[in-house]
Design a protein around this motif. Structure first.
Motif, short mmCIF file in Angstrom:
data_model
loop_
_atom_site.label_atom_id
_atom_site.label_comp_id
_atom_site.label_asym_id
_atom_site.label_seq_id
_atom_site.Cartn_x
_atom_site.Cartn_y
_atom_site.Cartn_z
N THR A 161 0.85 -1.20 0.00
CA THR A 161 0.00 0.00 0.00
C THR A 161 0.88 1.25 0.00
N GLY A 182 -11.68 -2.88 -2.34
CA GLY A 182 -11.07 -3.67 -1.26
C GLY A 182 -10.36 -2.70 -0.34
N ASP A 203 -15.72 -2.76 0.20
CA ASP A 203 -15.06 -3.96 0.73
C ASP A 203 -16.12 -4.99 1.11
N ALA A 230 -16.93 -6.99 -4.74
CA ALA A 230 -16.52 -6.18 -5.89
C ALA A 230 -17.40 -6.47 -7.11
C1 LIG Z 1 -4.80 -6.70 0.72
S1 LIG Z 1 -6.21 -5.97 1.44
C2 LIG Z 1 -5.99 -4.26 1.03
C3 LIG Z 1 -6.69 -3.30 1.97
C4 LIG Z 1 -6.39 -1.81 1.74
N1 LIG Z 1 -6.81 -1.38 0.40
C5 LIG Z 1 -4.92 -1.54 1.94
O1 LIG Z 1 -4.23 -1.33 0.96
O2 LIG Z 1 -4.47 -1.56 3.12
C6 LIG Z 1 -7.49 -6.52 0.35
C7 LIG Z 1 -8.90 -6.11 0.77
O3 LIG Z 1 -9.81 -6.60 -0.24
C8 LIG Z 1 -10.99 -7.04 0.40
N2 LIG Z 1 -11.64 -8.00 -0.50
C9 LIG Z 1 -11.31 -9.30 -0.74
N3 LIG Z 1 -12.13 -9.85 -1.65
C10 LIG Z 1 -13.02 -8.89 -2.00
C11 LIG Z 1 -14.14 -8.85 -2.88
N4 LIG Z 1 -14.50 -9.93 -3.58
N5 LIG Z 1 -14.85 -7.71 -2.99
C12 LIG Z 1 -14.50 -6.62 -2.26
N6 LIG Z 1 -13.44 -6.59 -1.39
C13 LIG Z 1 -12.72 -7.71 -1.26
C14 LIG Z 1 -10.51 -7.62 1.71
O4 LIG Z 1 -11.56 -7.69 2.66
C15 LIG Z 1 -9.39 -6.66 2.09
O5 LIG Z 1 -9.86 -5.60 2.90
#
Ligand SMILES: C[S@@+](CC[C@H](N)C(=O)[O-])C[C@H]1O[C@@H](n2cnc3c(N)ncnc32)[C@H](O)[C@@H]1O
Length: 314
Positions: A161, A182, A203, A230
């Protein structure tokens, strides 16, 4: 029945009024809330725990997630509430017993069966105040990050990030629509809002959505939060910018399918000429998938672990 669920049920015995959390396969009459990843389900509330005798729980992998759940159960549960929490032995650590022992006077482990084990907790210690969500100041980003326990990375800034945040070169937002796909603790959403975009943080996790809202509020920024998958949550052809740090795990297993589904969703959600900024582990073969789902894709930044890409909607 899965051996973990079967052991939870056997160890729970006559359970009285039961709340099952994040254990959707348990019998339906006992199932109340699958909170971690079900759009529509919020965080555990005081009302959920009224007159509940037993909480059945699949142990979350993150100790921070268990800590917040245990804290809420201890704070709001009936004095006699007990927790029956199960997991696969290979995913369980002594840290889990220690976390439960912070919130309950009595914690003990069952004997293992079919590679599963259960932790029993009872005698809740009422906390003076809830310690979650927790906030942290990030001086580099000049941002206060607030997170619930089940949020990716909690309130710490993930190295990927950070690389993406440093590489983001965007035209001024001028209220054009942008999405943090996400959004986790909402760091990227906050940075986009600060640049003048009209931002939606989306998310699938309730904890992430609550964290993104709290991060935006702590920084006096406007971010709309959408608790959705998503694949369902993006308006077709609307977004000028989408940023994404996709997951590359499903539970404990490495799996790129959620990331690919997010790329497809982003491809549908972007307006023509819109930009998709993504960060991922450099060893992952994501470039062809990005080109296919979105359009021309270039590498913008790279370090030893992560690659940042910018794709333009064809
Ligand atoms: C690697 S984390 C990144 C979080 C944040 N954007 C960051 O950079 O700190 C990935 C995020 O995607 C979300 N996520 C996973 N599958 C998803 C989906 N199908 N639709 C929406 N969000 C999703 C997870 O809950 C998580 O919060």
């Amino acid at each position: 029945m899965d051996p973990v669920d079967a052991l939870i049920m056997d160890e729970a015995g006559p359970a009285g009024r039961t709340l099952a959390i994040d254990a959707p396969a348990l019998p339906a009459d006992r199932y109340r809330a699958d909170r971690a990843e079900t759009p529509g389900a919020g965080l555990l509330t005081r009302a959920d725990l009224v007159s509940i005798d037993t909480v059945l729980l699949r142990l979350p992998r993150a100790l921070s997630a268990l800590d917040e759940l245990a804290e809420r159960i201890a704070a709001w549960g009936e004095p006699g509430v007990r927790v029956v929490a199960g997991g696969r032995v290979k995913h369980m650590t002594h840290g889990m017993n220690e976390v439960l022992a912070r919130h309950f006077g009595e914690v003990r482990a069952s004997r293992g069966r079919q590679k599963a084990r259960v932790l029993h907790a009872s005698d809740p210690h009422r906390p003076a105040a809830l310690s979650w969500p927790r906030s942290r100041r990030d001086d580099d980003l000049d941002l206060t990050v607030v997170a619930h326990g089940a949020t990716f990375g909690t309130n710490r800034l993930d190295a990927g990030t950070r690389l993406l945040a440093g590489a983001l070169e965007l035209a001024p937002g001028e209220r054009r629509p942008a999405v943090d796909l996400g959004c986790g603790s909402g760091i990227l959403a906050a940075l986009l809002a600060r640049r003048g975009y009209t931002v939606t943080g989306l998310d699938v996790s309730a904890a992430a959505c609550a964290s993104t809202a709290a991060t935006a509020a702590a920084n006096r920024l406007a971010v709309r939060v959408l608790h959705a998958d998503a694949a369902d949550g993006l308006r077709v052809g609307q977004a000028a910018v989408i940023v994404c740090n996709p997951p590359f795990h499903v539970g404990a297993a490495k799996d790129s399918s959620p990331a690919f589904a997010m790329f497809d969703a982003a491809g549908a959600g972007l307006a023509p000429g819109g930009e998709f900024w993504c960060v991922f582990n450099s060893h992952l073969p994501y470039l062809p998938a990005l080109r296919r789902a979105i359009g021309p894709t270039g590498i913008v930044a790279r370090d030893r672990a992560y690659t940042v890409t910018r794709s333009v909607r064809a």
